[in-house]
Design a protein around this motif. Structure first.
Motif, PDB file in Angstrom:
ATOM      1  N   ALA A  51      -0.539  45.352  -5.688  1.00  0.00           N
ATOM      2  CA  ALA A  51      -1.034  44.682  -6.892  1.00  0.00           C
ATOM      3  C   ALA A  51       0.052  44.584  -7.960  1.00  0.00           C
ATOM      4  O   ALA A  51       0.198  43.558  -8.618  1.00  0.00           O
ATOM      5  N   ILE A  52       0.822  45.643  -8.121  1.00  0.00           N
ATOM      6  CA  ILE A  52       1.860  45.670  -9.149  1.00  0.00           C
ATOM      7  C   ILE A  52       3.117  44.917  -8.696  1.00  0.00           C
ATOM      8  O   ILE A  52       3.662  44.110  -9.436  1.00  0.00           O
ATOM      9  N   LEU A  53       3.581  45.185  -7.498  1.00  0.00           N
ATOM     10  CA  LEU A  53       4.835  44.621  -7.025  1.00  0.00           C
ATOM     11  C   LEU A  53       4.670  43.243  -6.395  1.00  0.00           C
ATOM     12  O   LEU A  53       5.627  42.494  -6.284  1.00  0.00           O
ATOM     13  N   GLY A  54       3.459  42.926  -5.977  1.00  0.00           N
ATOM     14  CA  GLY A  54       3.222  41.651  -5.311  1.00  0.00           C
ATOM     15  C   GLY A  54       3.793  41.671  -3.912  1.00  0.00           C
ATOM     16  O   GLY A  54       4.259  42.687  -3.430  1.00  0.00           O
ATOM     17  N   SER A  55       3.753  40.569  -3.273  1.00  0.00           N
ATOM     18  CA  SER A  55       4.268  40.481  -1.917  1.00  0.00           C
ATOM     19  C   SER A  55       4.946  39.132  -1.743  1.00  0.00           C
ATOM     20  O   SER A  55       4.302  38.094  -1.872  1.00  0.00           O
ATOM     21  N   ILE A  56       6.227  39.178  -1.444  1.00  0.00           N
ATOM     22  CA  ILE A  56       6.969  37.946  -1.199  1.00  0.00           C
ATOM     23  C   ILE A  56       6.357  37.235   0.015  1.00  0.00           C
ATOM     24  O   ILE A  56       6.097  36.030  -0.023  1.00  0.00           O
ATOM     25  N   ALA A  57       6.122  37.985   1.097  1.00  0.00           N
ATOM     26  CA  ALA A  57       5.565  37.389   2.308  1.00  0.00           C
ATOM     27  C   ALA A  57       4.211  36.742   2.031  1.00  0.00           C
ATOM     28  O   ALA A  57       3.936  35.630   2.495  1.00  0.00           O
ATOM     29  N   ASN A  58       3.378  37.410   1.265  1.00  0.00           N
ATOM     30  CA  ASN A  58       2.062  36.867   0.927  1.00  0.00           C
ATOM     31  C   ASN A  58       2.206  35.591   0.098  1.00  0.00           C
ATOM     32  O   ASN A  58       1.533  34.595   0.356  1.00  0.00           O
ATOM     33  N   PHE A 112      15.843  36.685   4.486  1.00  0.00           N
ATOM     34  CA  PHE A 112      16.416  37.982   4.856  1.00  0.00           C
ATOM     35  C   PHE A 112      16.803  38.760   3.612  1.00  0.00           C
ATOM     36  O   PHE A 112      17.572  38.282   2.789  1.00  0.00           O
ATOM     37  N   ASP A 113      16.243  39.979   3.480  1.00  0.00           N
ATOM     38  CA  ASP A 113      16.519  40.800   2.294  1.00  0.00           C
ATOM     39  C   ASP A 113      17.215  42.130   2.623  1.00  0.00           C
ATOM     40  O   ASP A 113      17.176  43.066   1.838  1.00  0.00           O
ATOM     41  N   LEU A 114      17.831  42.204   3.804  1.00  0.00           N
ATOM     42  CA  LEU A 114      18.563  43.373   4.260  1.00  0.00           C
ATOM     43  C   LEU A 114      17.670  44.552   4.637  1.00  0.00           C
ATOM     44  O   LEU A 114      18.157  45.633   4.919  1.00  0.00           O
ATOM     45  N   SER A 115      16.367  44.382   4.654  1.00  0.00           N
ATOM     46  CA  SER A 115      15.453  45.464   5.007  1.00  0.00           C
ATOM     47  C   SER A 115      15.251  45.525   6.519  1.00  0.00           C
ATOM     48  O   SER A 115      15.553  44.570   7.245  1.00  0.00           O
ATOM     49  N   ALA A 116      14.700  46.641   6.986  1.00  0.00           N
ATOM     50  CA  ALA A 116      14.378  46.788   8.401  1.00  0.00           C
ATOM     51  C   ALA A 116      13.340  45.751   8.821  1.00  0.00           C
ATOM     52  O   ALA A 116      13.408  45.206   9.932  1.00  0.00           O
ATOM     53  N   ILE A 153       8.376  29.449   9.155  1.00  0.00           N
ATOM     54  CA  ILE A 153       9.053  30.508   8.398  1.00  0.00           C
ATOM     55  C   ILE A 153       8.667  31.820   9.057  1.00  0.00           C
ATOM     56  O   ILE A 153       7.477  32.105   9.244  1.00  0.00           O
ATOM     57  N   VAL A 154       9.666  32.615   9.430  1.00  0.00           N
ATOM     58  CA  VAL A 154       9.427  33.945  10.002  1.00  0.00           C
ATOM     59  C   VAL A 154       9.939  34.942   8.976  1.00  0.00           C
ATOM     60  O   VAL A 154      11.131  34.990   8.678  1.00  0.00           O
ATOM     61  N   ILE A 155       9.013  35.740   8.419  1.00  0.00           N
ATOM     62  CA  ILE A 155       9.362  36.619   7.303  1.00  0.00           C
ATOM     63  C   ILE A 155       8.846  38.021   7.560  1.00  0.00           C
ATOM     64  O   ILE A 155       7.764  38.210   8.119  1.00  0.00           O
ATOM     65  N   GLY A 156       9.616  39.001   7.149  1.00  0.00           N
ATOM     66  CA  GLY A 156       9.203  40.394   7.282  1.00  0.00           C
ATOM     67  C   GLY A 156       8.324  40.818   6.116  1.00  0.00           C
ATOM     68  O   GLY A 156       8.481  40.347   4.996  1.00  0.00           O
ATOM     69  N   SER A 157       7.394  41.710   6.412  1.00  0.00           N
ATOM     70  CA  SER A 157       6.509  42.244   5.379  1.00  0.00           C
ATOM     71  C   SER A 157       6.790  43.725   5.202  1.00  0.00           C
ATOM     72  O   SER A 157       6.949  44.453   6.175  1.00  0.00           O
ATOM     73  N   HIS A 158       6.829  44.149   3.958  1.00  0.00           N
ATOM     74  CA  HIS A 158       7.053  45.570   3.679  1.00  0.00           C
ATOM     75  C   HIS A 158       5.780  46.378   3.852  1.00  0.00           C
ATOM     76  O   HIS A 158       5.819  47.597   3.830  1.00  0.00           O
ATOM     77  N   GLY A 159       4.644  45.716   3.986  1.00  0.00           N
ATOM     78  CA  GLY A 159       3.391  46.398   4.260  1.00  0.00           C
ATOM     79  C   GLY A 159       2.848  47.210   3.105  1.00  0.00           C
ATOM     80  O   GLY A 159       2.141  48.193   3.310  1.00  0.00           O
ATOM     81  N   ARG A 160       3.165  46.816   1.876  1.00  0.00           N
ATOM     82  CA  ARG A 160       2.616  47.530   0.722  1.00  0.00           C
ATOM     83  C   ARG A 160       1.120  47.273   0.629  1.00  0.00           C
ATOM     84  O   ARG A 160       0.641  46.186   0.942  1.00  0.00           O
ATOM     85  N   LYS A 194       4.073  24.905   3.127  1.00  0.00           N
ATOM     86  CA  LYS A 194       3.350  23.820   3.792  1.00  0.00           C
ATOM     87  C   LYS A 194       3.451  23.916   5.310  1.00  0.00           C
ATOM     88  O   LYS A 194       2.718  23.264   6.026  1.00  0.00           O
ATOM     89  N   CYS A 195       4.380  24.751   5.798  1.00  0.00           N
ATOM     90  CA  CYS A 195       4.534  24.912   7.246  1.00  0.00           C
ATOM     91  C   CYS A 195       3.942  26.267   7.656  1.00  0.00           C
ATOM     92  O   CYS A 195       3.652  27.103   6.803  1.00  0.00           O
ATOM     93  N   PRO A 196       3.781  26.501   8.953  1.00  0.00           N
ATOM     94  CA  PRO A 196       3.285  27.802   9.403  1.00  0.00           C
ATOM     95  C   PRO A 196       4.231  28.937   8.995  1.00  0.00           C
ATOM     96  O   PRO A 196       5.448  28.752   8.928  1.00  0.00           O
ATOM     97  N   VAL A 197       3.634  30.104   8.724  1.00  0.00           N
ATOM     98  CA  VAL A 197       4.410  31.289   8.358  1.00  0.00           C
ATOM     99  C   VAL A 197       4.002  32.431   9.288  1.00  0.00           C
ATOM    100  O   VAL A 197       2.825  32.739   9.416  1.00  0.00           O
ATOM    101  N   LEU A 198       4.990  33.031   9.941  1.00  0.00           N
ATOM    102  CA  LEU A 198       4.769  34.185  10.794  1.00  0.00           C
ATOM    103  C   LEU A 198       5.254  35.399  10.042  1.00  0.00           C
ATOM    104  O   LEU A 198       6.434  35.511   9.717  1.00  0.00           O
ATOM    105  N   ILE A 199       4.325  36.325   9.741  1.00  0.00           N
ATOM    106  CA  ILE A 199       4.670  37.544   9.008  1.00  0.00           C
ATOM    107  C   ILE A 199       4.826  38.678  10.024  1.00  0.00           C
ATOM    108  O   ILE A 199       3.911  38.968  10.785  1.00  0.00           O
ATOM    109  N   VAL A 200       5.998  39.302  10.027  1.00  0.00           N
ATOM    110  CA  VAL A 200       6.323  40.368  10.967  1.00  0.00           C
ATOM    111  C   VAL A 200       6.317  41.699  10.234  1.00  0.00           C
ATOM    112  O   VAL A 200       6.991  41.852   9.226  1.00  0.00           O
ATOM    113  N   LYS A 201       5.534  42.643  10.755  1.00  0.00           N
ATOM    114  CA  LYS A 201       5.494  43.982  10.149  1.00  0.00           C
ATOM    115  C   LYS A 201       6.442  44.908  10.855  1.00  0.00           C
ATOM    116  O   LYS A 201       6.769  44.778  11.982  1.00  0.00           O
TER     117      LYS A 201
END
Length: 143
Positions: free
Chosen positions: A122-129, A9-13, A109-116, A136-143
């Protein structure tokens, strides 16, 4: 199926949306939720860097994060979902999330994506990615 769900959780929407999805999944599978916030100090250290500024920044971030986490904990409890929260000081958010998930035996892991996209991604990268590639476990990325 999923007994322990980790929600970075990073306090984002986007991370708030991911949390709500995680609550729904947890209700369905009677899972436990863990909220994880990784705090970073000033990443742009230079020759004249003063570590006291970093300490003060972390202290302020921790206070704000704790307030948000308490609100989310209330939402989970209203939905009869067990929840814990952790705040870490981090130098590598992706690595810390992956290590935390592995060490605490999280099934999902359920993680939000900023959708960049494009140049920003390319410059900022993606934490979710990064988490989805290294976990090692499944990851659900929520936009």
């Amino acid at each position: 199926m999923f007994q322990n769900i980790l929600v970075p959780f990073d306090l984002s929407a986007q991370s708030t949306r991911a949390f709500k999805v995680a609550v729904d999944v947890a209700k369905k599978y009677q899972s436990k939720l863990t909220l994880l916030t990784c705090l970073e100090g000033d990443a742009w250290h230079h020759k004249f860097y003063d570590a006291r500024a970093d300490s003060e920044l972390i202290k302020k971030q921790k206070k704000v994060s704790q307030e948000h986490l308490e609100k989310l904990e209330e939402i989970a409890k209203k939905n009869n979902v067990s929840v814990k929260s952790h705040i870490l000081t981090s130098k590598s958010v992706v690595n810390d999330i992956v290590v935390f998930a592995k060490s605490r035996k999280h099934d999902l892991i359920v993680i939000g994506s900023h959708g960049r996209t494009g140049f920003d991604k390319a410059i900022l990268g993606s934490i979710a990615n990064g988490v989805s590639q290294k976990a090692k476990c499944p990851v659900l990325i929520v936009k």
